[in-house]
Each structure stands twice: as structure tokens, then as C-alpha cells.
Design a protein around this motif. Sequence first.
Motif, PDB file in Angstrom:
ATOM      1  N   LEU A  93       0.814  -1.202   0.000  1.00 37.05           N
ATOM      2  CA  LEU A  93       0.000   0.000   0.000  1.00 37.05           C
ATOM      3  C   LEU A  93       0.852   1.259   0.000  1.00 37.05           C
ATOM      4  O   LEU A  93       1.954   1.297   0.567  1.00 37.05           O
ATOM      5  CB  LEU A  93      -0.938  -0.006   1.210  1.00 37.05           C
ATOM      6  N   LYS A  94       0.317   2.278  -0.646  1.00 37.83           N
ATOM      7  CA  LYS A  94       0.995   3.562  -0.778  1.00 37.83           C
ATOM      8  C   LYS A  94       0.115   4.665  -0.194  1.00 37.83           C
ATOM      9  O   LYS A  94      -1.118   4.509  -0.137  1.00 37.83           O
ATOM     10  CB  LYS A  94       1.273   3.834  -2.257  1.00 37.83           C
ATOM     11  N   PRO A  95       0.708   5.777   0.192  1.00 37.49           N
ATOM     12  CA  PRO A  95      -0.108   6.867   0.755  1.00 37.49           C
ATOM     13  C   PRO A  95      -1.236   7.300  -0.175  1.00 37.49           C
ATOM     14  O   PRO A  95      -2.321   7.676   0.301  1.00 37.49           O
ATOM     15  CB  PRO A  95       0.915   7.976   0.969  1.00 37.49           C
ATOM     16  N   GLU A  96      -1.015   7.208  -1.477  1.00 39.51           N
ATOM     17  CA  GLU A  96      -2.061   7.625  -2.421  1.00 39.51           C
ATOM     18  C   GLU A  96      -3.223   6.647  -2.488  1.00 39.51           C
ATOM     19  O   GLU A  96      -4.219   6.923  -3.163  1.00 39.51           O
ATOM     20  CB  GLU A  96      -1.467   7.837  -3.821  1.00 39.51           C
ATOM     21  N   ASP A  97      -3.124   5.519  -1.812  1.00 42.55           N
ATOM     22  CA  ASP A  97      -4.252   4.595  -1.710  1.00 42.55           C
ATOM     23  C   ASP A  97      -5.213   4.990  -0.591  1.00 42.55           C
ATOM     24  O   ASP A  97      -6.270   4.362  -0.435  1.00 42.55           O
ATOM     25  CB  ASP A  97      -3.756   3.163  -1.457  1.00 42.55           C
ATOM     26  N   THR A  98      -4.853   6.005   0.169  1.00 46.70           N
ATOM     27  CA  THR A  98      -5.724   6.476   1.242  1.00 46.70           C
ATOM     28  C   THR A  98      -7.062   6.934   0.668  1.00 46.70           C
ATOM     29  O   THR A  98      -7.105   7.783  -0.228  1.00 46.70           O
ATOM     30  CB  THR A  98      -5.063   7.620   2.009  1.00 46.70           C
ATOM     31  N   ALA A  99      -8.141   6.357   1.182  1.00 45.82           N
ATOM     32  CA  ALA A  99      -9.482   6.648   0.656  1.00 45.82           C
ATOM     33  C   ALA A  99     -10.506   5.885   1.492  1.00 45.82           C
ATOM     34  O   ALA A  99     -10.148   5.009   2.289  1.00 45.82           O
ATOM     35  CB  ALA A  99      -9.594   6.223  -0.801  1.00 45.82           C
ATOM     36  N   VAL A 100     -11.756   6.209   1.249  1.00 46.66           N
ATOM     37  CA  VAL A 100     -12.840   5.365   1.729  1.00 46.66           C
ATOM     38  C   VAL A 100     -13.146   4.374   0.610  1.00 46.66           C
ATOM     39  O   VAL A 100     -13.322   4.770  -0.545  1.00 46.66           O
ATOM     40  CB  VAL A 100     -14.089   6.179   2.088  1.00 46.66           C
TER      41      VAL A 100
END
Length: 116
Positions: free
Chosen positions: A86-93
Motif C-alpha cells: 500500500l501507498k499513501p495515495e491509496d488512502t481513501a474510503v
Amino acid sequence: QVQLVESGGGLVQPGGSLRLSCVGSGFTFTDKIMRWHRQAPGKKRELVATIDLHADQTIWLDSVKDRFTISRNNFEKTVVLQMNNLKPEDTAVYYCAFEHNKRVYWGQGTQVTVSP
């Protein structure tokens, strides 16, 4: 009534993994193409992956290919999104969904936060 209940989100460090699950009820799970979407803060909701009646998966986002997989268990009426590296840009709902008679049914979403 139709229910989609997601679970498995949380806070994870970059490079980590999470396994999101969605349990469906109130509809015929076996004849639905199931989807995972995500929505990051300030961005539009986007389609991540789909899995058809024969469990053939399609990953729609180039940024997650080779890291995310989708699977389903028709007996348990669940659809799973396995997320690796996982990468920070995968942060989401992340939302589970399906479409029936031109209406999209959504779960309540589960928050995924990728941060050191």
C-alpha cells in the motif's frame, strides 16, 4: 432489504497490506457483478476492481494493478479486496457496490489510511 457491509479498513504503514471484506444480503449475490470503488478526500469516487459471476476479475486502476486483487465467495456472499504494498495515495474510503436495474447499491464504506 439490500445490505452491503464492508470491513477491514484501518491505518497501515506504506508497504503494508490490508484485506477488505464485503458481505452482501437481501439480494441474489451469485448473479451480480461485484465492485470495489474508492473515494479519496476532495476527489471523485473511482472504480477500483470488478469481479463477474465466474470470478473473473478486472482491475480498472493502473495505479493498483499488480498490488490489488479481488475475489468472491458465493457461499459466504462475500467479496474481498486484497491490497498489498500500500501507498499513501491509496488512502481513501473504499466502497463495495453492485448495479441492478440501473441502480447502484452501495455499502457504507471503510476507511483506509496509509501513513508512516
